[in-house]
Design a protein around this motif. Sequence first.
Motif, mmCIF file in Angstrom:
data_model
loop_
_atom_site.group_PDB
_atom_site.id
_atom_site.type_symbol
_atom_site.label_atom_id
_atom_site.label_comp_id
_atom_site.label_asym_id
_atom_site.label_seq_id
_atom_site.Cartn_x
_atom_site.Cartn_y
_atom_site.Cartn_z
ATOM 1 N N ALA A 268 0.810 -1.220 0.000
ATOM 2 C CA ALA A 268 0.000 0.000 0.000
ATOM 3 C C ALA A 268 0.845 1.273 0.000
ATOM 4 N N PRO A 269 1.949 1.354 0.776
ATOM 5 C CA PRO A 269 2.782 2.570 0.708
ATOM 6 C C PRO A 269 3.356 2.818 -0.680
ATOM 7 N N PHE A 270 3.692 1.742 -1.398
ATOM 8 C CA PHE A 270 4.216 1.891 -2.755
ATOM 9 C C PHE A 270 3.110 2.341 -3.703
ATOM 10 N N PHE A 271 1.902 1.856 -3.467
ATOM 11 C CA PHE A 271 0.761 2.300 -4.265
ATOM 12 C C PHE A 271 0.507 3.787 -4.056
ATOM 13 N N THR A 272 0.649 4.245 -2.812
ATOM 14 C CA THR A 272 0.440 5.660 -2.508
ATOM 15 C C THR A 272 1.414 6.547 -3.263
ATOM 16 N N ILE A 273 2.689 6.236 -3.174
ATOM 17 C CA ILE A 273 3.683 7.073 -3.832
ATOM 18 C C ILE A 273 3.563 7.000 -5.343
ATOM 19 N N ASN A 274 3.203 5.826 -5.879
ATOM 20 C CA ASN A 274 3.023 5.700 -7.321
ATOM 21 C C ASN A 274 1.832 6.505 -7.815
ATOM 22 N N MET A 275 0.750 6.504 -7.056
ATOM 23 C CA MET A 275 -0.424 7.283 -7.446
ATOM 24 C C MET A 275 -0.115 8.772 -7.440
ATOM 25 N N VAL A 276 0.588 9.223 -6.408
ATOM 26 C CA VAL A 276 0.933 10.652 -6.317
ATOM 27 C C VAL A 276 1.866 11.052 -7.457
ATOM 28 N N LEU A 277 2.887 10.233 -7.719
ATOM 29 C CA LEU A 277 3.830 10.541 -8.792
ATOM 30 C C LEU A 277 3.158 10.506 -10.160
ATOM 31 N N ALA A 278 2.319 9.504 -10.392
ATOM 32 C CA ALA A 278 1.645 9.380 -11.681
ATOM 33 C C ALA A 278 0.711 10.558 -11.929
ATOM 34 N N MET A 279 -0.028 10.966 -10.900
ATOM 35 C CA MET A 279 -0.941 12.094 -11.051
ATOM 36 C C MET A 279 -0.166 13.390 -11.267
ATOM 37 N N LYS A 280 0.900 13.579 -10.499
ATOM 38 C CA LYS A 280 1.696 14.798 -10.641
ATOM 39 C C LYS A 280 2.316 14.891 -12.023
ATOM 40 N N ASN A 281 2.895 13.791 -12.496
ATOM 41 C CA ASN A 281 3.534 13.788 -13.813
ATOM 42 C C ASN A 281 2.533 13.983 -14.940
ATOM 43 N N SER A 282 1.352 13.394 -14.813
ATOM 44 C CA SER A 282 0.350 13.546 -15.868
ATOM 45 C C SER A 282 -0.250 14.942 -15.873
ATOM 46 N N SER B 197 -1.836 16.770 -4.691
ATOM 47 C CA SER B 197 -0.854 15.826 -4.157
ATOM 48 C C SER B 197 -1.043 15.613 -2.657
ATOM 49 N N VAL B 198 -1.252 16.708 -1.929
ATOM 50 C CA VAL B 198 -1.465 16.596 -0.482
ATOM 51 C C VAL B 198 -2.751 15.841 -0.183
ATOM 52 N N PHE B 199 -3.799 16.122 -0.965
ATOM 53 C CA PHE B 199 -5.076 15.431 -0.781
ATOM 54 C C PHE B 199 -4.916 13.936 -1.033
ATOM 55 N N GLN B 200 -4.208 13.590 -2.102
ATOM 56 C CA GLN B 200 -3.960 12.173 -2.395
ATOM 57 C C GLN B 200 -3.210 11.499 -1.246
ATOM 58 N N LEU B 201 -2.171 12.159 -0.760
ATOM 59 C CA LEU B 201 -1.390 11.579 0.337
ATOM 60 C C LEU B 201 -2.238 11.352 1.573
ATOM 61 N N LYS B 202 -3.071 12.332 1.902
ATOM 62 C CA LYS B 202 -3.918 12.215 3.093
ATOM 63 C C LYS B 202 -4.897 11.049 2.948
ATOM 64 N N VAL B 203 -5.570 10.982 1.809
ATOM 65 C CA VAL B 203 -6.583 9.944 1.589
ATOM 66 C C VAL B 203 -5.944 8.563 1.533
ATOM 67 N N LEU B 204 -4.860 8.424 0.753
ATOM 68 C CA LEU B 204 -4.245 7.111 0.572
ATOM 69 C C LEU B 204 -3.530 6.637 1.836
ATOM 70 N N GLN B 205 -2.921 7.557 2.572
ATOM 71 C CA GLN B 205 -2.269 7.159 3.820
ATOM 72 C C GLN B 205 -3.300 6.749 4.868
ATOM 73 N N LYS B 206 -4.458 7.408 4.857
ATOM 74 C CA LYS B 206 -5.536 7.015 5.761
ATOM 75 C C LYS B 206 -6.015 5.612 5.404
ATOM 76 N N ARG B 207 -6.050 5.328 4.100
ATOM 77 C CA ARG B 207 -6.475 3.999 3.660
ATOM 78 C C ARG B 207 -5.456 2.954 4.098
ATOM 79 N N GLU B 208 -4.164 3.321 4.091
ATOM 80 C CA GLU B 208 -3.139 2.391 4.571
ATOM 81 C C GLU B 208 -3.370 2.019 6.021
ATOM 82 N N MET B 209 -3.745 3.029 6.828
ATOM 83 C CA MET B 209 -3.972 2.787 8.242
ATOM 84 C C MET B 209 -5.180 1.906 8.491
ATOM 85 N N ASP B 210 -6.176 1.970 7.575
ATOM 86 C CA ASP B 210 -7.400 1.192 7.746
ATOM 87 C C ASP B 210 -7.250 -0.250 7.311
ATOM 88 N N MET B 211 -6.170 -0.562 6.579
ATOM 89 C CA MET B 211 -5.983 -1.920 6.070
ATOM 90 C C MET B 211 -5.534 -2.882 7.171
#
Length: 288
Positions: free
Chosen positions: A206-220, A274-288
């Motif tokens: 999940a942490p790798f998914f978070t960083i990949n989503m943020v990077l992919a969105m930022k780059n696109s 990017s900050v919104f993505q990090l907050k949402v995805l990191q919260k999801r990591e904690m819920d897993m």
Amino acid sequence: MNARMLTYYLMVIPAALLFFVFHTFPAIQGIYYSFTNWNGMNLDYDFVGLKNYINLFKDTAVRDSYLFTFKFAIFAGILVNIISLAVAIGLNAKIKGRNFFRAVYFLPNILSVLIVGFIFNYVFTNIMPNLGEKYHIEFLTKNILGNADFAWIGILIVFVWQSCAFNVILYLSGLQTVPNELYEASGLDGANRWQQFWKITFPVIAPFFTINMVLAMKNSLMVFDQIVAMTGGGPGTSTTSISYLIYTGGLAGGEFAFQSANGVIYFIVIMVISVFQLKVLQKREMDM
């Protein structure tokens, strides 16, 4: 100050100065000019306050570029991560020549984006139509980059193909952290492949998914080189992204101050997303 600390400072200060001169200072200048009417060429200019920022919300070209960029970023971010994760899982399996395939999949990441764009421009405008005519495949006979409705798909294909290379490596690193014992234990309990992925693999990476989503969105959101090489923002303005509009309007269109204001807003938008993505995805990591 001892010799070790002096060495640290001598190593850090030159890099910090270069960063400030070539990154921070130009950014501050851009913010300064965004409150003026400077066209980027004449020495004379006047302060206009928030006029440029107000006009941004009235400009249809700016609005259309934001709509195109957001549409592109959503599709690109999703596709890059789905394809990258699928490829990484395949490459992580015990297959013959997997190191060779890893090198092949990473190869697009080291190629120049502009060169790749020009190559695919030639493929879409010449090779694909010729193949379509030769084998009587109707949808291939037309140049997709010349169609205002579908040109963005051609850019999307190239962007996803090249972006996946780096994301695959990150996902492979994440998959290496999943203990094989978990798969063996779940297999004994009767878990199928999908259950193993959803209950074991995905929570661990999940942490790798978070960083990949943020990077992919930022780059696109910052897509630029592919547009320069493949469509030039056309047909018309159908593939004009925010970064491409800032470049063409600011450097060639005499709208330096106006596009500086656009750049400030653009930076804020990317940062907020990017900050919104990090907050949402990191919260999801904690819920897993």
